[in-house]
Design a protein around this motif. Structure first.
Motif, mmCIF file in Angstrom:
data_model
loop_
_atom_site.group_PDB
_atom_site.id
_atom_site.type_symbol
_atom_site.label_atom_id
_atom_site.label_comp_id
_atom_site.label_asym_id
_atom_site.label_seq_id
_atom_site.Cartn_x
_atom_site.Cartn_y
_atom_site.Cartn_z
ATOM 1 N N SER A 40 24.765 106.913 41.057
ATOM 2 C CA SER A 40 23.671 105.816 41.368
ATOM 3 C C SER A 40 24.224 104.410 41.336
ATOM 4 O O SER A 40 25.447 104.239 40.698
ATOM 5 N N SER A 73 17.418 111.148 35.107
ATOM 6 C CA SER A 73 17.542 110.288 35.956
ATOM 7 C C SER A 73 16.932 108.684 35.465
ATOM 8 O O SER A 73 16.806 107.975 36.345
ATOM 9 N N ARG A 111 12.214 94.667 44.717
ATOM 10 C CA ARG A 111 13.838 95.047 44.522
ATOM 11 C C ARG A 111 14.049 96.481 45.399
ATOM 12 O O ARG A 111 15.253 96.281 45.881
ATOM 13 N N HIS A 128 23.363 102.720 39.383
ATOM 14 C CA HIS A 128 23.428 102.087 37.521
ATOM 15 C C HIS A 128 24.640 102.133 37.229
ATOM 16 O O HIS A 128 25.010 101.790 36.290
ATOM 17 N N GLY A 172 20.534 104.608 45.956
ATOM 18 C CA GLY A 172 19.485 103.440 45.456
ATOM 19 C C GLY A 172 18.236 103.915 45.017
ATOM 20 O O GLY A 172 18.334 104.295 43.689
ATOM 21 N N SER A 173 17.270 103.981 45.640
ATOM 22 C CA SER A 173 15.935 104.276 45.122
ATOM 23 C C SER A 173 15.385 105.492 46.358
ATOM 24 O O SER A 173 14.980 104.741 47.577
ATOM 25 N N TYR A 181 22.465 105.933 31.129
ATOM 26 C CA TYR A 181 22.300 106.605 32.130
ATOM 27 C C TYR A 181 23.424 106.467 33.362
ATOM 28 O O TYR A 181 24.389 107.299 33.875
HETATM 29 C C1 15L Z 1 18.042 105.574 39.543
HETATM 30 O O1 15L Z 1 19.197 106.050 39.515
HETATM 31 C C2 15L Z 1 16.945 106.553 39.254
HETATM 32 O O2 15L Z 1 17.479 107.686 39.180
HETATM 33 C C3 15L Z 1 15.831 106.570 40.249
HETATM 34 O O3 15L Z 1 14.648 107.159 39.495
HETATM 35 C C4 15L Z 1 15.439 104.940 40.417
HETATM 36 O O4 15L Z 1 14.835 104.361 39.165
HETATM 37 C C5 15L Z 1 16.425 104.227 40.897
HETATM 38 O O5 15L Z 1 17.771 104.235 40.074
HETATM 39 C C6 15L Z 1 16.451 102.801 41.125
HETATM 40 O O6 15L Z 1 17.114 101.873 40.483
HETATM 41 O O7 15L Z 1 15.223 102.312 41.503
#
Ligand code: 15L
Length: 269
Positions: free
Chosen positions: A109, A73, A176, A111, A166-167, A138
């Motif tokens: 995610s 993650s 953030r 991301h 998100g988170s 990731y």
């Molecule tokens: C994610 O995708 C992670 O899995 C999580 O642990 C957080 O770090 C989150 O993003 C984030 O961006 O805060």
């Protein structure tokens, strides 16, 4: 599709998995738990790696749906991401296809689109159809997982709701996170909506609470029937006093993915 009852939860020992395995039974689900680590107090949980295809075949047998939270993650070396997140997600979808499981809720995610600029001032909220801009290996693996869901829908008729989470923590941990926080209770609400909405086919939605400082457009999640109840704002004054406002020029101010966008990423294993 009848409302799913027996649901496989992968990554059940992880941070979000632990919170969801407490909350989802309240919606009437019988959860089958899977994780690579044993789960204390859950003797029936399946301990298996996503590389173990036989274990996955066994795990998916007879379930109505799958919530796939397992995998790495944070940022990690490419080979590790490839094995856990890319091959592991493929192995799970293949097991689901063989067993005839109708729906998968995939933990994507922010991301996957981490290099999307954060809105400032009167900028519109980030729509769900922005181009993918992964910020890490990731994030790339989450982008792959979204496409895998699209492919299995078009080719094999397995529905996927990919949630760009998100988170998800009990409380936001940074300034953030005030913009992308998903409270655990809203996380369960969103997973429930993703499991029960009719005729989803393949959908991608953002996953957060109804935060005052929201960066993205939640309408695709709301279209599933999701009605977020929480807002990170009560945490804002304390977090800003401790950490300061987001500074123009910093990764957290400029990009949705924040510290995942720096080189090297701040958030890695
Ligand atoms: C994610 O995708 C992670 O899995 C999580 O642990 C957080 O770090 C989150 O993003 C984030 O961006 O805060």
């Amino acid at each position: 599709m009848p409302a799913p009852r027996t649901v496989l939860l992968t990554g059940a020992a992880g941070g979000m998995g632990t919170m969801m395995r407490e909350l989802l039974p309240g919606y009437g689900y019988a959860l089958r738990l899977l994780d690579m680590d044993p789960i204390e107090g859950e003797p029936d949980a399946i301990t298996a790696d996503l590389a173990d295809k036989d274990a996955l075949r066994e795990a998916v047998r007879g379930v109505d749906a799958i919530i796939h939270l397992a995998g790495i993650s944070l940022e990690a070396p490419f080979e590790e991401i490839l094995r856990a997140n890319v091959e592991g997600t493929y192995n799970l979808y293949e097991a689901a296809r063989e067993a005839g499981v109708g729906r998968i809720v995939f933990a994507s995610s922010s991301h996957a689109v981490g290099f999307t600029p954060c809105p400032v001032g009167d900028d519109p909220l980030i729509p769900i159809d922005v181009p993918r801009r992964p910020d890490t290996f990731y994030g790339l693996s989450k982008s792959f997982g979204e496409d895998l869901g699209s492919y299995y829908w078009d080719k094999h008729g397995i529905e996927t709701v990919a949630i760009r989470i998100g988170s998800c923590f009990p409380e936001p941990r940074s300034v953030r996170m005030l913009s992308i926080w998903l409270s655990p209770a809203d996380g369960a609400r969103l997973l429930h909506a993703a499991l029960t909405a009719e005729g989803v086919g393949y959908r991608v939605v953002y996953g957060s609470s109804a935060n005052t400082r929201l960066w993205w457009d939640l309408s695709s999640a709301r279209a599933l029937g999701y009605e977020p109840q929480d807002d990170s704002e009560p945490y804002a004054a304390r977090l800003i006093a401790e950490q300061g406002e987001l500074e123009p020029g910093s990764a957290d101010y400029e990009y949705l993915g924040g510290g995942f966008c720096t080189d090297p990423p701040m958030w890695r294993r």
